[in-house]
Design a protein around this motif. Structure first.
Motif, PDB file in Angstrom:
ATOM      1  N   PHE A  88     -24.644  11.605   5.901  1.00 34.17           N
ATOM      2  CA  PHE A  88     -25.203  11.453   4.557  1.00 34.17           C
ATOM      3  C   PHE A  88     -25.984  10.144   4.431  1.00 34.17           C
ATOM      4  N   GLU A 139     -27.185   8.833  -1.135  1.00 31.86           N
ATOM      5  CA  GLU A 139     -26.219   9.829  -1.599  1.00 31.86           C
ATOM      6  C   GLU A 139     -24.851   9.191  -1.791  1.00 31.86           C
ATOM      7  N   VAL A 140     -24.488   8.327  -0.859  1.00 33.59           N
ATOM      8  CA  VAL A 140     -23.168   7.706  -0.942  1.00 33.59           C
ATOM      9  C   VAL A 140     -23.066   6.813  -2.173  1.00 33.59           C
ATOM     10  N   GLN A 172     -22.740   8.516  -5.415  1.00 28.27           N
ATOM     11  CA  GLN A 172     -21.412   9.019  -5.766  1.00 28.27           C
ATOM     12  C   GLN A 172     -20.537   7.925  -6.362  1.00 28.27           C
TER      13      GLN A 172
END
Lengths: 349, 328, 556
Positions: B92, B96-97, B100
């Motif tokens: 990823f 994206e990390v 989150q």
């Protein structure tokens, strides 16, 4: 001259009072002018006056000129500061007399582990076989040491950079130093700490002081820079400049003494932060396992599962002591604030 | 005009220097990301497995890069908005990390800071107004003591008592059994999980605002214009709130804006304790795992926010307080 | 008065709120459906994904943070690390037809969850995928570490796979059979680089299938068509939450978890008082590694004296609260593997704590005791050894402490220095250390686990970490290990083992301290059949454990 910066502005000294032995403090303006040469006015009899010129036949008039309170009186007058000082004295006492207050050695791990508090071990022993009470007493030394040294380190660096930068405001020197300060403010603390700690061969007090000083000076430097900018425009500074003094001399011999209480207050705040930083660093595992400190005790307590084994004393007592020592420093700082901000002073009684 | 130009110039320069530091510092740490990653998989007591390490290193693809080449590549990618692929969460992307984790931090710590600010300023104002009363002493002494407690310590106690002994709140996580989405159940789940970490943070957060506001207020209340207003017969409350508090608010707002930078990293211990999936914990994890791309990105985010806040505050000062502009 | 009433009212309101808050802890929880008779409803485990961010869905076992890597994709065989038997899993057997040719026989009747049959095509695809993308080569099939790289993979029929190597590769067996998890060819053939594939809808052979994942909690459902379904008695698995030692222990005590494998300190006191059991069998041996390229630590007499000087009982007590036993210098897991000890060492497997003998050895070797109480090296130079240990690893620090004290008791000046764990790894790679702790694996591929520790080809070079950190250098041992790695005859195994044990016992390249545990902490109120002292079998493979669990009522 120095302590009057914050009190009522000095008025012209009454011409009638001859220079013989008059108290030079400016609060003489409160005293109604008495004495010779103004026979129309009756000499004031109230307790605030004391004339010093001897006139034949004139009744003795006493002008009692109140001195502004000395710094220790101001400090002591605040209830909070009083409590803080007493608490701090308690910790200093423990730190100095620790070996006499306990029969055991803090590095002695030969005791039976996980004992409950008893006559032999007042707070019990931990999972590694150390006596908790002894570690608590000796941990005071490290906390005070890191507080003093760390605070000192931060304050010295902040003074040097902040004051020079503030005095040289607008020039390239200021720009450069401000840039450095801003950078130090935004640099990531955790990775920096990990890098420093990873590369140093030994861990110990020196490393902790270094890490604390390197990561903590920037905020204080900014404050000092702001303070010095306001002081810079005063007349005594202009006078010194015209007198030919160099920048460093002006900064450190003229301006800084006027900021004493602010510098002290900053130092105490930095010490508090240094003690808290050591606790945090040790808790994350960056401390020195060979020394005894409260932060190290908390780290070991957590890593050895004190919570789940029900070893409450091990977990609670160092935390409480940490809170008490930092609180006592904060209380003392309340008193120091009174020195710099006279308006707070009137109410503290 | 020169004031603003100057400020912008320094902002950009500091940003560049910070970005470069962010690139260098993670790489200065000893340790090989692949080895660290594999050790996590095999466990601390497990034996070294060189074949696995070799394979993972090939996968992560950072080895054998000249530092200057890597730096230039990093700057190029940054200019294109490509933050790279995280080592810890391969394959990823870093975006994206962080995407989150960021909402959790903004939620928990943003809300906590705002609450602390509101509570702190309110209590500080009232304490200054009623100075030397029992209320004032109670607030000053109480908040000093509470503010000096270590957050991880108080967190452990709160966790044990409220979550495990009494069972009132869940102990771990950002949410539990519900499915993420905009429904009441999920929101309630999130709130119940956020309560304990927020409580822990709220114990220590307001103190700065309380004492700062109180002291500044007292200073303002001693000012001549206040005496004038009182002599003119304005009601006390109007004087306190309408004039003194408003002036005292400015430095407090400044410190609030600057404290936003603490958002990211300051809460790492609390987040780890409560298994809360926020940025502080992510940063700690990235640092332990030598996850260069992730570390660089998080640091970049933090620094940008801090610098921007500082920059905006500097500009605002020029607008709000004419005296600051004049000193040039 | 009014103030007081207001305060009382506030307190009452708070109390009521608090009581109502008990519901907070379980918002949204839905009851787990009951399982049929003879089945376990649900087991709760901690989450397998270790990352702080958990909402990223990826079941690919090759990635660094898969949601689960245990329950979906399976290995070919499982090696029982106690008895060293190979238990058939997706393969029923294997044989080295020659040191360069490996034949694997696959199980028949296995199906993927989408209905396709499991065949040798799938296994071959997995092996070849590792060749094209070395990042996926977790078993080291195509690398030259521990054996020759593979050359070709053939599938003579649907249930046989033949791998040929360019040279002898027997030492790679366990890694190939245990480590590589088989993924379906018909799904993964078109994804390109398998390590970059985000697997969100897995097709697998394993005992469970994914039922739901809400970004935090993974629910796995029993796979009805699993090839070993009749032995899987658990209907559901719920994986949720990352627990550190403290919260893990608390969760186990409360019944919120059924299983935990992390390190809970002092489990006897922390958890086993609340109906929780624990089983810490030995997984490997924690050893003291001494740098053989340095004068003092490189001296055989010094190492022997050290072995006698260390108080290993005290060490085990301090480091593991007495749970782990003292390690055997043969590097075998005793008493489980007692019958594998070579005859000449029976009865002498453990080096006793004997400071008198240590002193004698040192005296005879020329380590004269000075007047200050410290010994000097035979050439007269002073001794000052540094034991580098990882900061924050409490048990390692305790062990280092005991070792150093033991050395000081026989007159050797040594001290413990704690540094960053990665810095210690760097020291192992570069060889810049006196003494460190390490862990020797207890696996069955002994030519690799025990032999690899002594061969010159495994000496780290500063960039990569390899096994022989002590830098042991003996051409005879190199030859022994080479022969051993090429041997396919199980009967010769005992002979080679005997020779390598000789080296460990006589040369003491690494000194055994205590066994390192493979931890298992479990509850028995939902399932029985866990490994334990009474029913010992290895805890390191959960697939195997799950097939032996039964509901408590069924326990005989």
């Amino acid at each position: 001259m120095t302590e009057n910066e914050t009190s009522a502005p000095a008025g012209p000294p009454p011409a009638q009072l001859a220079p013989v032995g008059t108290a030079a403090e400016a609060d003489a303006t409160n005293a109604p002018p008495g004495g010779a040469g103004s026979g129309q006015r009756p000499p004031a009899e109230d307790r605030w006056s004391r004339a010093t010129k001897h006139v034949e036949g004139a009744p003795e008039v006493h002008v009692h000129v109140p001195r502004p309170p000395r710094w220790y009186a101001v400090l002591w007058s605040s209830k909070k500061a009083r409590i803080g000082i007493v608490m701090l004295a308690f910790f200093v006492f423990i730190a100095i007399f620790a070996p006499m207050l306990t029969p055991h050695d803090p590095n002695d791990s030969s005791f039976v582990p996980v004992q409950d508090p008893s006559g032999e071990h007042w707070l019990g022993t931990n999972t590694l076989g150390f006596d908790i009470y002894t570690q608590l007493l000796f941990g005071t030394r490290l906390s005070l040491a890191i507080g003093v040294l760390g605070g000192l380190g931060v304050t010295l660096i902040a003074l040097l950079i902040g004051m020079v930068s503030g005095y040289a405001e607008g020039t390239w020197l200021d720009d450069g130093l401000s840039f450095l300060t801003n950078l130090a403010l935004v640099v990531p603390v955790l990775p920096l700490m990990m890098v420093i700690v990873a590369y140093s061969e030994t861990r110990g007090l020196g490393l902790l002081v270094f890490v604390v000083a390197i990561t903590g000076w920037a905020g204080h430097a900014r404050t000092k820079r702001a303070q010095i900018i306001t002081l810079r425009s005063r007349e005594f500074v202009t006078a010194a400049r015209f007198g030919g003094d160099g920048m460093l001399r002006i900064v450190f011999r003229e301006i800084m003494p006027n900021m004493t209480s602010l510098v002290v207050s900053g130092f105490i705040a930095a010490s508090t932060a240094a003690i808290a930083a050591e606790a945090g660093l040790s808790f994350m595992g960056f401390g020195d396992p060979n020394t005894v400190s409260w932060g190290q005790m908390l780290f070991q307590a957590n890593a050895n599962g004190a919570l789940v084994q029900g070893l409450w004393v091990w977990l609670l007592v160092p935390g409480v002591f940490l809170a008490l020592i930092t609180t006592s420093l904060s209380f003392v700082n309340f008193g120091v604030d009174l020195l710099s901000n006279a308006q707070l002073r009137e109410e503290e009684n | 005009m020169r004031y603003y130009a100057r400020k912008t110039g320094y902002f950009l320069l500091t940003l560049w220097a910070a970005v470069t530091l962010n690139f260098l510092i993670p790489r200065l740490q000893p340790g090989d990301p692949a080895e660290v990653m594999v050790r996590q998989l095999t466990g601390r007591d497990g034996e070294i497995d060189p074949t696995q390490i070799e394979a993972v290193r090939a996968m992560l693809g950072y080895a054998d890069e000249n530092v200057f080449v890597a730096y230039w590549k990093y700057l190029q990618q940054l200019a294109q908005g490509d933050l790279g692929v995280s080592f810890t969460y391969y394959p990823f992307t870093v975006g994206e990390v962080i995407g989150q984790a960021l909402p959790w931090t903004l939620g928990l710590i943003g809300v906590t800071q705002i609450l602390a600010f509101l509570l702190g300023t309110f209590l500080g104002t009232y304490a200054a107004w009623r100075r030397n009363s029992r209320f004032d002493s109670f607030i000053s002494v109480g908040s000093t003591f509470l503010g000096n407690l270590q957050s991880f310590w108080i967190g452990m106690i709160i966790l044990f008592v409220l979550a495990y002994e009494l069972g009132w709140f869940p102990a771990v996580g950002g949410y539990g059994y519900t499915t993420p989405g905009w429904n009441w159940l999920f929101v309630a789940d999130v709130l119940s999980h956020a309560f304990l970490p927020a409580l822990t943070l709220m114990v220590t957060a307001p103190i700065g605002f309380i004492l700062g506001m109180r002291n500044t207020m007292v200073q303002e209340l001693g000012g001549d214009y206040i005496r004038l207003a009182q002599a003119a017969g304005l009601p006390d409350r109007k004087v306190a709130l309408g004039y003194a508090a408003r002036n005292a608010l400015l430095p407090t707002v400044t410190s609030f804006a600057l404290s936003l930078g603490v958002l990211m990293s300051g809460s790492i211990l609390v987040e780890q304790l409560f298994d809360y999936p926020g940025m502080g914990r992510l940063m700690g994890e990235a640092t332990s795992n030598r996850d260069f791309p992730l570390m660089q990105a998080i640091l970049l985010t933090t620094i940008t926010i801090v610098l921007t806040a500082s920059f905006v505050v500097d500009l605002l000062y020029g607008v709000i307080d004419p005296r600051a502009r004049k000193s040039r | 008065m009014r103030r007081r009433r207001a305060r009382l009212r506030a307190a009452a309101a708070l109390l009521t709120a608090g009581l109502g808050l008990s519901a907070c802890a379980t918002i949204g929880i839905t009851d787990v459906p009951e399982a049929p008779e003879g089945m376990i409803d649900v087991l709760r485990l901690p989450a397998e994904a270790t990352g702080a961010v958990q909402g990223l869905i990826n079941y690919n076992w090759l990635s660094t943070n898969p949601i689960t890597s245990t329950w979906l994709y399976e290995p070919l065989m499982i090696r029982d690390e106690f008895t060293c038997e190979a238990i058939g899993w997706l393969a029923t057997g294997y044989e080295w037809e020659s040191p360069t040719r490996l034949r694997i026989d696959l199980r028949e009747g296995v199906q993927w969850t989408d209905g396709e049959d499991f065949t040798s095509e799938d296994v071959a695809f997995n092996f070849l995928m590792a060749k094209e993308y070395p990042a996926a080569d977790r078993g080291g099939l195509w690398s030259d570490l521990f054996g020759a790289p593979a050359e070709s993979v053939e599938t003579p029929d649907e249930h046989t796979v033949i791998v040929t190597f360019t040279g002898s590769a027997v030492a790679k067996t366990d890694k190939i059979l245990n480590e590589i998890k088989i993924v379906p060819e018909h799904v993964w053939a078109d994804v390109g680089d398998p390590t970059q594939y985000v697997d969100t809808d897995p097709v697998s052979t394993g005992p469970f299938v994914h039922e739901s994942y809400n970004g935090r909690q993974l629910t796995l459902e029993r796979n009805e068509s699993y090839w070993n379904a009749e032995n899987v008695k658990v209907e559901r698995l719920i994986l949720e939450g990352q627990y550190d030692a403290n919260s893990g222990a608390l969760a186990m005590r409360n019944g919120a978890l059924d299983l935990y494998t992390g390190d809970i300190p002092n489990p006897e006191r922390s958890v086993s008082r609340s109906g929780v059991e624990y089983y810490y069998p030995p997984g490997g041996t924690t050893v003291l590694a001494m740098n053989m390229t340095r004068p003092v630590t490189g001296d055989l007499a010094f190492r022997q004296a050290t072995a006698y000087a260390i108080d290993k009982e005290a060490l085990a007590l301090r480091a593991s609260f007495g749970i782990m036993d003292v390690g055997s210098q043969t590097m075998l897991k005793l008493p489980i593997q007692q019958d594998q000890v070579p005859e000449q060492w029976r009865g002498e497997e453990f080096i006793p704590h004997d400071p008198a003998t240590a002193n004698q050895i040192l005296d005879e070797a020329g380590y004269a005791m000075g007047e200050d109480g410290w010994r000097t090296a035979p050439d007269g130079s002073p001794i000052a050894l540094v034991f580098s240990v990882q900061a924050g690893w409490m048990d390692y620090i305790a062990m280092a402490d005991v070792v150093v004290r033991s050395l000081q008791a026989v007159g050797i000046d040594a001290k413990v220095v704690t540094t960053d764990p990665n810095a210690v790894d760097s020291m192992k790679k570069s060889g810049e250390y006196d003494m460190v702790l390490d862990s020797i694996g207890g696996g069955c591929q002994r030519s690799r686990d025990l032999g690899g520790r002594l061969t010159t080809s495994q000496i780290p070079d500063g960039d990569t970490i390899l096994l022989n950190i002590a830098r042991y250098d003996d051409p005879e041992v190199d030859q022994l290990v080479e022969d051993w790695s090429a041997s396919t005859d199980p009967a010769q195994e005992a002979g080679y083992l005997s020779e390598i044990v000789d080296v460990y016992m006589e040369q003491m390249p690494y000194i055994a301290l205590q066994y390192s545990p493979v931890r298992l902490i479990y509850r028995e109120d939902n399932a029985v059949g866990w490994p334990s002292e009474d029913d010992p079998y290895p805890t390191n493979n959960m697939l195997r454990v799950i097939t032996t669990l039964r509901p408590p009522e069924d326990a005989a």
